[in-house]
Design an enzyme around this catalytic site. Structure first.
Site, PDB file in Angstrom:
ATOM      1  N   CYS A  74       5.521   9.873  -0.634  1.00 45.34           N
ATOM      2  CA  CYS A  74       4.212   9.334  -0.263  1.00 45.34           C
ATOM      3  C   CYS A  74       3.069  10.059  -0.971  1.00 45.34           C
ATOM      4  O   CYS A  74       1.910   9.958  -0.568  1.00 45.34           O
ATOM      5  CB  CYS A  74       4.009   9.373   1.256  1.00 45.34           C
ATOM      6  SG  CYS A  74       5.317   8.523   2.150  1.00 45.34           S
ATOM      7  N   THR A 123       8.151   6.087  -2.316  1.00 40.24           N
ATOM      8  CA  THR A 123       9.134   6.388  -1.283  1.00 40.24           C
ATOM      9  C   THR A 123      10.517   6.038  -1.799  1.00 40.24           C
ATOM     10  O   THR A 123      10.678   5.447  -2.864  1.00 40.24           O
ATOM     11  CB  THR A 123       8.815   5.661   0.037  1.00 40.24           C
ATOM     12  OG1 THR A 123       9.573   6.274   1.097  1.00 40.24           O
ATOM     13  CG2 THR A 123       9.163   4.181  -0.021  1.00 40.24           C
ATOM     14  N   GLY A 154       6.954  -3.108   5.179  1.00 42.44           N
ATOM     15  CA  GLY A 154       7.046  -2.635   6.565  1.00 42.44           C
ATOM     16  C   GLY A 154       7.390  -1.169   6.666  1.00 42.44           C
ATOM     17  O   GLY A 154       6.676  -0.327   6.132  1.00 42.44           O
ATOM     18  N   HIS A 211      14.417   4.395  -0.698  1.00 46.25           N
ATOM     19  CA  HIS A 211      15.256   3.627   0.221  1.00 46.25           C
ATOM     20  C   HIS A 211      16.708   3.808  -0.188  1.00 46.25           C
ATOM     21  O   HIS A 211      17.014   3.878  -1.389  1.00 46.25           O
ATOM     22  CB  HIS A 211      14.923   2.136   0.174  1.00 46.25           C
ATOM     23  CG  HIS A 211      13.518   1.813   0.564  1.00 46.25           C
ATOM     24  ND1 HIS A 211      12.957   2.224   1.744  1.00 46.25           N
ATOM     25  CD2 HIS A 211      12.559   1.106  -0.078  1.00 46.25           C
ATOM     26  CE1 HIS A 211      11.705   1.782   1.813  1.00 46.25           C
ATOM     27  NE2 HIS A 211      11.443   1.108   0.713  1.00 46.25           N
ATOM     28  N   GLY A 260       0.823  -1.185   0.000  1.00 46.79           N
ATOM     29  CA  GLY A 260       0.000   0.000   0.000  1.00 46.79           C
ATOM     30  C   GLY A 260       0.866   1.247   0.000  1.00 46.79           C
ATOM     31  O   GLY A 260       2.085   1.174   0.126  1.00 46.79           O
ATOM     32  N   GLY A 261       0.240   2.393  -0.154  1.00 49.24           N
ATOM     33  CA  GLY A 261       0.978   3.646  -0.132  1.00 49.24           C
ATOM     34  C   GLY A 261       1.424   4.092  -1.509  1.00 49.24           C
ATOM     35  O   GLY A 261       1.194   3.415  -2.512  1.00 49.24           O
ATOM     36  N   ASP A 262       2.078   5.230  -1.542  1.00 50.39           N
ATOM     37  CA  ASP A 262       2.497   5.826  -2.805  1.00 50.39           C
ATOM     38  C   ASP A 262       3.990   5.606  -3.012  1.00 50.39           C
ATOM     39  O   ASP A 262       4.478   4.485  -2.892  1.00 50.39           O
ATOM     40  CB  ASP A 262       2.120   7.316  -2.820  1.00 50.39           C
ATOM     41  CG  ASP A 262       1.963   7.883  -4.221  1.00 50.39           C
ATOM     42  OD1 ASP A 262       2.998   8.114  -4.862  1.00 50.39           O
ATOM     43  OD2 ASP A 262       0.823   8.087  -4.669  1.00 50.39           O
TER      44      ASP A 262
END
Length: 235
Positions: free
Chosen positions: A191, A93, A173, A95, A89-91
């Protein structure tokens, strides 16, 4: 219910390889659950917790908007970064090095069957961890993750979160910005939220933090909040 969690620190590992590894672990748990129900068995399902640090990578969640990535393929290559559209889920990001990424792959039927509670406890794990460094984290209504100074013009995100679940088994996560290069966030609308900045523990404290120490604090709070019986180091 099995409340033992198997812990692995993968150190620096490619995003796609780690995604595939998570998927395999999730599928093994799901297969056990299916077998138990079909054959009237009671074999315990495993729970995992992975720590990892990824090379520069941007990931877009299943409901995300590609326009929130502000780089084309050539620019990604120039920055030494990769890009993946993924199934959390989410938009969008980022790392990268200096970021603490944690992937709890849990059978929530061993703990509680409530995705909302799972996310809130993950947030609380990070809130309690950064509080030990004098950083006051909080939640932002309707925006998963951990934030600082919500309700002010200086609101900024320190930890992003996004998960997927199948048959109550979780994957993906959180990503806590510890000593991360915040410049890489300038290449996205983090996000998908405009007008809110991103920060790190290093930026807030004015010095680098000991990443191994932070990980131990995360595990301490994770174990307490999720009422884990035992964390066993694996691999």
């Amino acid at each position: 219910m099995n409340k033992t969690v198997l812990l692995q620190d993968l150190h620096q590992k490619d995003y796609k390889e780690t995604w595939d590894f998570q998927t395999d672990l999730l599928q093994e748990i799901v297969d056990t659950k299916i077998s138990n129900r079909r054959n009237n068995l009671t074999e315990a399902t495993k729970n995992h917790f992975l720590f990892v640090e990824h090379p520069h990578v941007y990931t877009l969640g299943k409901s995300g908007d590609l326009s929130n990535l502000l780089l084309n393929e050539a620019q990604l290559a120039e920055k030494g970064a990769t890009f993946y559209k993924i199934n959390r889920g989410g938009d969008i990001t980022y790392h990268g090095p200096g970021q603490i990424v944690g992937y709890p792959i849990l059978d929530l039927e061993n703990f509680f069957t409530d995705i909302h509670k799972f996310l809130r406890l993950l947030e609380e794990t990070i809130i309690l961890t950064i509080a030990e460094y004098g950083i006051k984290g909080t939640r932002s209504e309707g925006e998963t993750g951990v934030w600082l100074d919500i309700g002010t013009p200086f609101a900024r995100k320190i930890c992003a979160m996004g998960i997927r679940s199948s048959r109550w088994v979780t994957m993906h996560g959180f990503a806590l910005n510890a000593n991360v290069n915040l410049g890489y966030f300038d290449n996205i609308i983090p996000c998908g939220i405009r007008g809110k900045a991103v920060t790190s523990m290093e930026a807030e404290l004015g010095k680098k933090v000991d990443i191994e120490e932070v990980k131990q604090k995360i595990l301490k709070h994770f174990k307490a909040l999720f009422e884990v019986d035992e964390l066993l180091i694996e691999g």
